[in-house]
Design an enzyme around this catalytic site. Structure first.
Site, PDB file in Angstrom:
ATOM      1  N   HIS A 114      30.782  10.368  41.041  1.00  0.00           N
ATOM      2  CA  HIS A 114      31.038  11.455  40.090  1.00  0.00           C
ATOM      3  C   HIS A 114      29.799  11.869  39.285  1.00  0.00           C
ATOM      4  O   HIS A 114      29.866  12.074  38.073  1.00  0.00           O
ATOM      5  CB  HIS A 114      32.184  11.073  39.147  1.00  0.00           C
ATOM      6  CG  HIS A 114      33.493  10.861  39.845  1.00  0.00           C
ATOM      7  ND1 HIS A 114      33.870  11.543  40.975  1.00  0.00           N
ATOM      8  CD2 HIS A 114      34.538  10.026  39.560  1.00  0.00           C
ATOM      9  CE1 HIS A 114      35.074  11.146  41.360  1.00  0.00           C
ATOM     10  NE2 HIS A 114      35.499  10.226  40.538  1.00  0.00           N
ATOM     11  N   HIS A 183      39.429  16.213  37.687  1.00  0.00           N
ATOM     12  CA  HIS A 183      39.912  14.845  37.878  1.00  0.00           C
ATOM     13  C   HIS A 183      41.176  14.553  37.052  1.00  0.00           C
ATOM     14  O   HIS A 183      41.315  13.458  36.484  1.00  0.00           O
ATOM     15  CB  HIS A 183      38.782  13.873  37.527  1.00  0.00           C
ATOM     16  CG  HIS A 183      38.859  12.552  38.199  1.00  0.00           C
ATOM     17  ND1 HIS A 183      39.875  11.643  37.969  1.00  0.00           N
ATOM     18  CD2 HIS A 183      38.052  11.971  39.120  1.00  0.00           C
ATOM     19  CE1 HIS A 183      39.672  10.571  38.703  1.00  0.00           C
ATOM     20  NE2 HIS A 183      38.574  10.742  39.415  1.00  0.00           N
ATOM     21  N   GLU A 319      42.126  15.757  43.899  1.00  0.00           N
ATOM     22  CA  GLU A 319      40.804  16.318  43.627  1.00  0.00           C
ATOM     23  C   GLU A 319      40.379  17.158  44.822  1.00  0.00           C
ATOM     24  O   GLU A 319      39.907  16.629  45.828  1.00  0.00           O
ATOM     25  CB  GLU A 319      39.808  15.187  43.383  1.00  0.00           C
ATOM     26  CG  GLU A 319      40.176  14.300  42.211  1.00  0.00           C
ATOM     27  CD  GLU A 319      39.584  12.908  42.323  1.00  0.00           C
ATOM     28  OE1 GLU A 319      38.360  12.777  42.215  1.00  0.00           O
ATOM     29  OE2 GLU A 319      40.338  11.948  42.538  1.00  0.00           O
TER      30      GLU A 319
END
Ligand code: BGC
Length: 355
Positions: A114, A183, A319
């Site tokens: 991420h 997210h 996602e």
């Protein structure tokens, strides 16, 4: 999107507190006739989405905190955040672009997750009100977390009756890679209603990207046929999650990228979740080529909000994304972005009820 659909939306802004360095953080409320979404400038996060169940009872259906301090104390879950510059993993935090190798932070064992140690989820985005919503902007400088090029990202959240739509766009001044997603952890039973194991999910996908032990795709596109990864028909999430299937054991549950049918850039259904008790249904549509279905396996009960403990599998993420580790897999849809190109992509969360 029609003007009539927009006319009913109300947008308001309030303070959500201050960062440790004094930077002001805001929270926007987007209210249509059917949903109310709260979005903060800290990480361009969805804080809450309130919507009615089949009996008309309104609940918050995403995990989150009602204070900025809650988000600042939690560097693990990415609740509601826009993750980037590269959502999901890059193997060994390394990739090569135009013959040059870049190293980005390894913040997930040997891999980068991420966007690195200080990803887009940790930044305060600038925001401006737009019709029916808010536009958040982040300028990530050349070299930020090791990524090349100054990247300007815009994320627009708008409400349209029973839908929350997210429009992403990005430009760069040097060749780079980009993969932004949201997210949010959904629990259609409402915050504090337990795990998501009794909810049903349909994933509009015939193939997924199997991973190695570090959750990095092997490069194979494997068929879901005959495996617990087959959600072509709506199936209860908990039914096969503990099956003796190597991919599930590796990830401690579902935490994989499903390959969506249809072309990148084309709007298609990715997933449909149904909570049988409340009758709430979430339909996810996107222009992205994949979706990471993650069952909150790493939620370990160490974070709380208002008496609700965020325990294992109390939320699920959908996602929508380019595939994990794409910069190291030339056969995957490309995540490269070049100067002069403007990339746009969209995901919509639509809420309905069924008896
Ligand atoms: C990943 C999980 C990770 C989680 C972090 C998901 O996108 O696939 O493996 O633990 O994000 O909250």
């Amino acid at each position: 999107m029609t003007m009539a659909a927009q006319a009913h939306a109300e947008v308001s802004k309030a303070s959500f507190g201050k960062m440790p360095d004094g930077t002001a953080v805001d929270i926007y409320t987007l209210k249509s006739d059917a949903i109310e979404a709260k979005i903060t400038t800290f990480g361009a996060r969805i804080v809450s989405i309130k919507t009615a169940d089949k009996a008309g009872k309104v609940d918050d259906v995403v995990l989150g905190y009602d204070t900025l301090d809650g988000y600042l104390a939690d560097k693990k879950t990415y609740f509601g955040a826009v993750v980037g510059r590269y959502g999901n993993r890059i193997a060994h935090g390394k990739f090569t672009l135009d013959g040059k190798t870049y190293q980005v932070p390894k913040n997930n064992d040997d891999n980068s997750l991420h966007g690195g140690t200080v990803g887009f989820d940790q930044h305060v985005w600038t925001a401006k009100e737009i019709p029916a919503g808010v536009e958040m902007t982040l300028v990530s400088k050349d070299g930020d977390q090791g990524y090349p090029g100054t990247l300007t990202a815009h994320v627009r959240y708008t409400v349209h009756h029973n839908a929350l739509r997210i429009d992403y766009s990005a430009t760069t001044d040097k060749d780079t890679v980009v993969n932004l997603t949201n997210h949010s952890y959904f629990n259609l039973g409402g915050l504090g209603s337990g795990t998501i194991l009794d909810e049903e999910i349909m994933l509009a996908s015939d193939k997924y990207t199997p991973t190695d032990a570090g959750l990095i795709p092997t490069g194979e596109l494997a068929t879901v046929e005959g495996t617990p990864m087959d959600f072509r028909k709506s199936t209860v999430i908990g039914k096969r999650i503990n099956d003796d299937f190597e991919q599930l054991k590796r990830a401690g549950g579902y935490d994989h990228n499903w390959v969506l049918r249809g072309a990148t850039g084309e709007t298609k259904t990715a997933a449909k979740v149904h909570d049988l008790k409340t009758g709430r249904v979430l339909t996810v549509t996107t222009t992205e080529p994949g979706v990471q279905f993650y069952t909150g396996n790493f939620l370990d009960g160490s974070f709380h909000s208002n008496g609700v403990t965020f325990s294992k599998r109390t939320g699920l993420c959908l996602e929508t994304q380019h595939f994990p580790d794409s910069p190291n897999h030339p056969s995957f849809p490309t995540t490269e972005l070049k100067p002069g190109e403007a990339r746009h992509w969209t995901t919509t969360f639509t809420f309905t009820t069924e008896k």
